[in-house]
Structure formats: structure tokens, C-alpha cells
Design a protein around this motif. Structure first.
Motif, PDB file in Angstrom:
ATOM      1  N   MET A   1      30.898  31.851  23.041  1.00 48.44           N
ATOM      2  CA  MET A   1      31.838  31.710  24.142  1.00 48.44           C
ATOM      3  C   MET A   1      31.076  31.924  25.444  1.00 48.44           C
ATOM      4  N   SER A   2      31.354  31.096  26.447  1.00 46.37           N
ATOM      5  CA  SER A   2      30.634  31.225  27.705  1.00 46.37           C
ATOM      6  C   SER A   2      31.252  32.322  28.556  1.00 46.37           C
ATOM      7  N   ASN A   3      30.570  32.629  29.675  1.00 47.57           N
ATOM      8  CA  ASN A   3      31.042  33.701  30.543  1.00 47.57           C
ATOM      9  C   ASN A   3      31.990  33.227  31.629  1.00 47.57           C
ATOM     10  N   GLY A   4      32.281  31.917  31.680  1.00 52.06           N
ATOM     11  CA  GLY A   4      33.177  31.415  32.717  1.00 52.06           C
ATOM     12  C   GLY A   4      34.545  32.040  32.584  1.00 52.06           C
ATOM     13  N   ALA A   5      35.232  32.244  33.714  1.00 49.13           N
ATOM     14  CA  ALA A   5      36.569  32.846  33.678  1.00 49.13           C
ATOM     15  C   ALA A   5      37.450  32.163  34.677  1.00 49.13           C
ATOM     16  N   PRO A   6      38.745  32.073  34.397  1.00 50.48           N
ATOM     17  CA  PRO A   6      39.661  31.472  35.341  1.00 50.48           C
ATOM     18  C   PRO A   6      39.628  32.199  36.673  1.00 50.48           C
ATOM     19  N   GLY A   7      39.732  31.453  37.754  1.00 49.66           N
ATOM     20  CA  GLY A   7      39.823  32.082  39.065  1.00 49.66           C
ATOM     21  C   GLY A   7      41.173  32.735  39.257  1.00 49.66           C
ATOM     22  N   ARG A   8      41.215  33.847  39.939  1.00 50.13           N
ATOM     23  CA  ARG A   8      42.470  34.535  40.222  1.00 50.13           C
ATOM     24  C   ARG A   8      42.750  34.433  41.706  1.00 50.13           C
ATOM     25  N   PRO A   9      44.033  34.383  42.095  1.00 49.99           N
ATOM     26  CA  PRO A   9      44.342  34.382  43.517  1.00 49.99           C
ATOM     27  C   PRO A   9      43.641  35.550  44.205  1.00 49.99           C
ATOM     28  N   GLY A  10      42.989  35.239  45.299  1.00 51.28           N
ATOM     29  CA  GLY A  10      42.271  36.267  46.032  1.00 51.28           C
ATOM     30  C   GLY A  10      40.813  36.376  45.636  1.00 51.28           C
ATOM     31  N   SER A  11      40.424  35.715  44.528  1.00 55.23           N
ATOM     32  CA  SER A  11      39.021  35.755  44.135  1.00 55.23           C
ATOM     33  C   SER A  11      38.274  34.632  44.837  1.00 55.23           C
ATOM     34  N   PRO A  12      36.941  34.715  44.919  1.00 59.14           N
ATOM     35  CA  PRO A  12      36.174  33.694  45.620  1.00 59.14           C
ATOM     36  C   PRO A  12      36.447  32.308  45.059  1.00 59.14           C
ATOM     37  N   GLY A  13      36.586  31.330  45.933  1.00 58.19           N
ATOM     38  CA  GLY A  13      36.779  29.951  45.512  1.00 58.19           C
ATOM     39  C   GLY A  13      38.215  29.572  45.233  1.00 58.19           C
ATOM     40  N   VAL A  14      39.155  30.488  45.356  1.00 58.13           N
ATOM     41  CA  VAL A  14      40.558  30.172  45.107  1.00 58.13           C
ATOM     42  C   VAL A  14      41.336  30.264  46.412  1.00 58.13           C
ATOM     43  N   ASP A  15      41.955  29.149  46.804  1.00 62.60           N
ATOM     44  CA  ASP A  15      42.709  29.070  48.048  1.00 62.60           C
ATOM     45  C   ASP A  15      44.159  29.443  47.783  1.00 62.60           C
ATOM     46  N   LEU A  16      44.626  30.528  48.410  1.00 60.51           N
ATOM     47  CA  LEU A  16      45.996  31.005  48.175  1.00 60.51           C
ATOM     48  C   LEU A  16      47.043  29.994  48.612  1.00 60.51           C
ATOM     49  N   ALA A  17      46.714  29.110  49.578  1.00 62.07           N
ATOM     50  CA  ALA A  17      47.689  28.142  50.079  1.00 62.07           C
ATOM     51  C   ALA A  17      47.747  26.885  49.219  1.00 62.07           C
ATOM     52  N   ALA A  18      46.808  26.716  48.301  1.00 64.76           N
ATOM     53  CA  ALA A  18      46.739  25.493  47.501  1.00 64.76           C
ATOM     54  C   ALA A  18      47.798  25.489  46.400  1.00 64.76           C
ATOM     55  N   THR A  19      48.204  24.289  46.016  1.00 66.92           N
ATOM     56  CA  THR A  19      49.095  24.094  44.882  1.00 66.92           C
ATOM     57  C   THR A  19      48.229  23.937  43.642  1.00 66.92           C
ATOM     58  N   SER A  20      48.675  24.486  42.523  1.00 61.16           N
ATOM     59  CA  SER A  20      47.908  24.338  41.289  1.00 61.16           C
ATOM     60  C   SER A  20      48.712  23.546  40.263  1.00 61.16           C
ATOM     61  N   ALA A  21      47.994  22.896  39.362  1.00 60.42           N
ATOM     62  CA  ALA A  21      48.625  22.116  38.300  1.00 60.42           C
ATOM     63  C   ALA A  21      47.796  22.258  37.031  1.00 60.42           C
ATOM     64  N   LYS A  22      48.493  22.288  35.917  1.00 60.99           N
ATOM     65  CA  LYS A  22      47.844  22.405  34.617  1.00 60.99           C
ATOM     66  C   LYS A  22      47.735  21.018  33.981  1.00 60.99           C
TER      67      LYS A  22
END
Length: 198
Positions: A1-22
Motif C-alpha cells: 500500500m502506498s503512503n498517499g492519503a486523501p487531502g483534508r479540508p485545511g490541509s495543503p493543496g485543498v481549497d476550502l471554497a472548491a466544490t468536490s465530486a466523487k
């Protein structure tokens, strides 16, 4: 398993104003789902690749992918900013039937799916297509061109899969970021045209 992890709101690279979609990336065994997620994800993808064992002998058909030595046993996960206002979270499904019990959980909340197709084994696309049609989830067909060529016209693929003319069929190279990104754009546009988004 790799070390990548989902971004969380407030973490680097995640824009709180952006809309997300799965988005769900699905298809048969060895069709290129893990490669697709890995090529387009802007983060190190989370994968659940396991080495194939003797238990798969006689169960998994390796005739079209003889060099395959690992397989996804739970899911792949990646993230892509499609633009500054839209973040896509990508969930790749396991391909073998024995892992399909997880699909209902993986598709919950998704706006649509990419069904990857290998025209050498087109019959493996029927079950994923039926799955998404039964759940009224918009999907597009991504024909993975393993050797860089699409050997069948889109309409021939459509006829073989017996899918409606409204479903986009797009050639792609799962290894190429620009190609996989175009598939995701086509899916988002297709999903937005559905009555549920009107």
C-alpha cells in the motif's frame, strides 16, 4: 500500500471554497484502472495492490495480460483539481468478481463512473455497465488503447456493448495524464447533462 492519503479540508493543496465530486473508475480485471488513477492523480495515489498468488490460478484470466503480477483487492484512490473550483476524488474498483461486494460502498455518493474497456475482452464490460445502469449512475466508456491504436470504431464498440447513443465512448491511454484527464472532463460534462442535475 502506498503512503498517499486523501487531502483534508485545511490541509495543503485543498481549497476550502472548491466544490468536490466523487468519480468511480471501473472495469474488468487488468483493464488499466490502477494505471488510470495513477496517471491523473495529483497526489501519490493510495492503492491496495497485492501480489497475485496461486489462489488466482484458474480464477483470473491472464491470457490478455500475461505480465500482470499484482491486483487491486480493495480500491485505488486519487485526487485531481479539474480547475480551481472543482476537485475530483477518484475511486478505482477492484476488477475481479470476488471483490465486487465492495462496489456498492465505493459508488455511494458518486456523480458518475468511467467504465474502462479492453476490446480484446469486451465481455468484461457488461457487468460494470449493468451495475451502473441499474443504479441510474451516469457513465462514460473509456476504450483503453494499449498499443496506442483504437482497433474498432466507436459505433462498433457501442453496438457490441448495446449501450445508448447518449453514452460517450472515448479512446484513451491510461498511462497518459492528458488522455485520462479528458475522460474525466467528458464524464463530468455528461453527468451535468443528466436530469438529476437540471
Amino acid at each position: 500500500m502506498s503512503n498517499g492519503a486523501p487531502g483534508r479540508p485545511g490541509s495543503p493543496g485543498v481549497d476550502l471554497a472548491a466544490t468536490s465530486a466523487k468519480i468511480v473508475i471501473a472495469g474488468g480485471f487488468g483493464v488499466g484502472k490502477t494505471t488510470f488513477v495513477g496517471s491523473v492523480s495529483e497526489i501519490t495515489p493510495l492503492t491496495t495492490e497485492a501480489v497475485m498468488t496461486q489462489a488466482s490460478v484458474g480464477v483470473d484470466d491472464l491470457s490478455a495480460v500475461p505480465d500482470k503480477v499484482t491486483t487491486t483487492v480493495a480500491m485505488d484512490f486519487g485526487r485531481l483539481h479539474l480547475d480551481k473550483d472543482l476537485i475530483l476524488y477518484l475511486f478505482g474498483t477492484p476488477g475481479q468478481h470476488r471483490f465486487w461486494f465492495m462496489w456498492d460502498d465505493l459508488v455511494r455518493g458518486a456523480i458518475g463512473a468511467v467504465v474502462m474497456v479492453d476490446t480484446r475482452r469486451i465481455d468484461e464490460a457488461f457487468a460494470p455497465i449493468d451495475f451502473f445502469e441499474d443504479r441510474d449512475l451516469p457513465y462514460v466508456i473509456a476504450v483503453n488503447c494499449f498499443d496506442g491504436l483504437m482497433h474498432h470504431r466507436a459505433e462498433e464498440v457501442r453496438d457490441a456493448l448495446t449501450i445508448p447513443s447518449s453514452v460517450p465512448i472515448i479512446p484513451c491511454d491510461a498511462r497518459n495524464r492528458q488522455s485520462t484527464k479528458q475522460i474525466l472532463i467528458a464524464l463530468v460534462e455528461h453527468a451535468l447533462r443528466q436530469p438529476s442535475f437540471a
